[in-house]
Scaffold this motif. Structure first.
Motif, short mmCIF file in Angstrom:
data_model
loop_
_atom_site.label_atom_id
_atom_site.label_comp_id
_atom_site.label_asym_id
_atom_site.label_seq_id
_atom_site.Cartn_x
_atom_site.Cartn_y
_atom_site.Cartn_z
N TYR A 92 39.18 47.64 35.86
CA TYR A 92 39.27 49.07 36.00
C TYR A 92 37.82 50.04 36.79
CZ TYR A 92 41.90 53.53 35.20
OH TYR A 92 42.13 54.99 35.66
N TYR A 93 37.32 49.82 35.76
CA TYR A 93 35.66 49.81 36.27
C TYR A 93 35.10 49.97 37.55
CZ TYR A 93 30.90 51.13 36.38
OH TYR A 93 29.00 52.12 36.92
N VAL A 94 35.61 48.56 38.62
CA VAL A 94 35.20 48.03 39.29
C VAL A 94 36.12 48.48 41.32
CG1 VAL A 94 34.83 45.93 40.50
CG2 VAL A 94 33.88 46.07 38.51
N VAL A 95 36.99 49.03 40.80
CA VAL A 95 38.14 49.34 41.24
C VAL A 95 37.59 50.95 41.88
CG1 VAL A 95 40.59 49.88 41.68
CG2 VAL A 95 39.84 47.62 41.11
N THR A 96 37.78 51.36 40.62
CA THR A 96 36.99 53.06 40.68
C THR A 96 35.76 53.18 41.47
OG1 THR A 96 38.30 53.24 38.51
CG2 THR A 96 36.58 54.44 39.85
N VAL A 97 34.59 52.01 40.90
CA VAL A 97 33.33 53.00 41.44
C VAL A 97 33.30 52.13 42.93
CG1 VAL A 97 31.48 51.25 41.53
CG2 VAL A 97 32.25 51.69 39.37
N ILE A 98 34.24 50.98 43.71
CA ILE A 98 34.43 50.80 44.97
C ILE A 98 35.10 51.89 45.29
CG2 ILE A 98 35.14 48.88 46.29
CD1 ILE A 98 34.54 46.99 44.32
N LYS B 294 35.95 55.42 45.16
CA LYS B 294 34.69 56.37 45.39
C LYS B 294 33.27 56.01 45.86
CE LYS B 294 35.31 57.99 40.95
NZ LYS B 294 34.88 58.94 39.30
N ARG B 295 32.61 54.79 46.17
CA ARG B 295 31.81 54.53 46.91
C ARG B 295 32.34 55.00 48.66
NH1 ARG B 295 28.22 48.79 44.76
NH2 ARG B 295 27.05 50.75 42.95
N ARG B 296 33.97 54.48 48.72
CA ARG B 296 33.79 54.70 50.62
C ARG B 296 34.71 55.76 51.03
NH1 ARG B 296 37.34 51.14 53.37
NH2 ARG B 296 35.83 49.83 53.33
N HIS B 297 35.87 56.37 49.92
CA HIS B 297 35.71 57.80 50.23
C HIS B 297 35.08 58.86 49.02
CE1 HIS B 297 39.15 55.88 51.43
NE2 HIS B 297 39.42 54.70 50.40
N GLY B 298 33.77 59.06 48.50
CA GLY B 298 33.96 59.15 47.92
C GLY B 298 34.79 60.26 46.86
N LYS B 299 35.54 60.11 46.69
CA LYS B 299 37.06 60.62 45.27
C LYS B 299 38.04 59.60 45.42
CE LYS B 299 39.58 62.13 48.36
NZ LYS B 299 40.10 64.12 49.22
N LEU B 300 38.89 59.41 44.38
CA LEU B 300 39.63 58.39 44.03
C LEU B 300 40.83 58.83 44.97
CD1 LEU B 300 39.82 57.69 40.52
CD2 LEU B 300 38.70 56.93 41.90
N ILE B 301 41.36 58.28 45.22
CA ILE B 301 42.37 58.42 46.54
C ILE B 301 43.66 58.37 45.60
CG2 ILE B 301 43.77 58.38 48.03
CD1 ILE B 301 41.06 59.31 48.62
N SER B 302 44.30 59.77 45.57
CA SER B 302 46.46 59.03 44.39
C SER B 302 46.59 59.59 45.53
CB SER B 302 45.74 60.11 43.45
OG SER B 302 44.91 59.55 42.73
N ALA B 303 48.32 58.81 45.80
CA ALA B 303 48.92 59.27 46.54
C ALA B 303 49.53 60.13 46.09
CB ALA B 303 50.73 57.81 46.16
N LYS B 304 50.35 60.86 47.20
CA LYS B 304 51.12 62.76 46.70
C LYS B 304 51.99 62.31 46.55
CE LYS B 304 47.09 65.48 49.27
NZ LYS B 304 47.16 66.28 50.21
#
Length: 408
Positions: free
Chosen positions: A211-217, A219-229
């Motif tokens: 969970y942590y690794v996926v989240t960090v990667i 955020k590094r790419r997008h600057g934030k978490l991307i959630s489907a609207k």
């Protein structure tokens, strides 16, 4: 001129009169009849447990469709775009299922019958099988559960994938003994090797790590978490029309799998039925699958010699498709015509992907449900090994998808 206009008007009226009506209501009726009728049939011919498992399978298909809870797409989004919402939802699902599973597995029984998790050998066959499956799930554009709920949802590509899935499963059973004789370790259960506390803590650490690794990667790419609207246009009707969030899907699937474990004595699985269907099919042509090593197991042999409605996995697979069919109809999917015509490359890719998944799943003791979801929830090391190598295979599969006319 008036005569020509009149003829055109008559033709237009005739076409509108003969135009097919919205089949949604009819499909809903068919799905409900199949589900209610099937449950009653199984209750009368097999047991109330089999009928209840049929209902649970339909519930799983309904949830998978309304939450669009896919494993293939979730992994592909992370590989290509570093969007990890789907994988995080999977980790939450695993955690909740583990919490439900642990007391049942430690006790070893419930309602007077034994309970056991999906804990299998760890070795070459699992590594190779999971890796092949990972490639295949991207070429087939769906995993095991995805293929079935896609069929219920009107995706004709899923039918081709399923045909390949069945064929690949049969091929794997013809030389199953070769793979079982490759180097491997005995089954390892975290809670039995490390105790309840130690095993659960290690499980928690592993889930949190992913969970942590996926989240960090991400955020590094997008600057934030991307959630489907998810836009709710249905009000309270969203309960049955959808769409649902991935989190809701994760929680409901975890509960569903725990109920399957309680009722059936073993967790949710999908692909063993494909090998059974294929074996039943080749028997029609005089082939005797009982000579193959895979069917030497007494339980498997009993399933082969019994009617399909007595096989729990078959029953749940069939109802999963009907559950997805019902969900898709409620969601308005069948208000639009089904697209039967597809690029030849996509059809070939789906067939090859299905073959690879069918072959791989027999080697690896399961698919994304039986090995990954149910395996990890059972605290099996084999489930974690499956995850790693299936994901690596998916990286290759994603790179091959454009050759099959898929749009990533």
């Amino acid at each position: 001129m008036d005569i020509v206009v009149k003829k055109q008007t008559n033709i237009q009226v005739k076409q509108e009169t003969n135009a097919p009506k919205n089949p949604t209501s009819f499909i809903i009726a068919v799905a409900l009849v199949a589900l209610i009728g099937g449950a009653l049939f199984l209750y009368s011919r097999v047991s109330w447990q089999q009928a209840l498992l049929y209902v649970l399978g339909a519930f799983g298909g309904f949830v998978l469709y309304q939450a669009r809870f896919g494993f293939t797409t979730a992994w592909r989004k992370f590989i290509l775009y570093r969007e990890g919402e789907g994988i995080r939802a999977q980790m939450i699902m695993m955690l909740v299922a583990s919490i439900f599973f642990m007391p049942l597995l430690l006790k070893g029984s419930i309602f007077g019958h034994p309970v056991a998790g999906n804990v299998h050998d760890v070795g070459i066959s699992v590594i190779v099988g999971a890796f092949i499956f990972g490639i295949g799930m991207q070429l087939g554009d769906g995993c095991a559960s995805g293929t079935l709920y896609h069929i219920g949802g009107g995706d004709t590509n899923g039918i081709v994938t399923l045909i390949g899935f069945i064929a690949g499963s049969v091929i794997a059973t013809t030389h199953f003994d070769f793979w079982m004789n490759t180097p491997h370790f005995a089954p390892i259960s975290l809670i039995h090797q490390l105790g309840a506390v130690g095993g659960f803590l290690l499980q928690l650490v592993l889930l949190a790590f992913v969970y942590y690794v996926v989240t960090v990667i991400e955020k590094r790419r997008h600057g934030k978490l991307i959630s489907a609207k998810i836009e709710n246009k249905n009000g309270w009707k969203v309960i049955y029309k959808g769409p649902w969030s991935l989190l809701v899907g994760a929680l409901l699937l975890a509960v569903m799998n725990a109920l399957v474990l309680m009722i059936n004595g073993k967790p949710w699985g999908i692909t063993s039925a494909f090998a059974l269907w294929g074996a039943k099919f080749v028997q029609l042509f005089g082939v005797d699958p009982t000579e193959w090593a895979y069917w030497q197991d007494p339980a498997k042999l009993k399933a082969l010699k019994s009617p399909l409605y007595q096989d729990t996995t078959t029953v749940m697979d069939i109802s999963l498709m009907f559950g997805a069919l019902l969900a898709a109809a409620f969601a308005g999917r069948y208000a639009k015509p089904i697209q039967w015509k597809r690029p030849s490359r996509m059809t070939i890719g789906a067939l090859i992907g299905g073959l690879m998944m069918g072959y791989g799943t027999r080697l690896a003791f399961g698919c994304n449900i039986g090995a990954y979801f149910s395996g990890i929830a059972s605290f099996s090391v084999h489930g974690w090994i499956w995850f790693v190598f299936a994901f690596l295979g998916s990286i290759i599969g994603v790179k091959l998808r454009p050759y099959c006319a898929y749009k990533n």
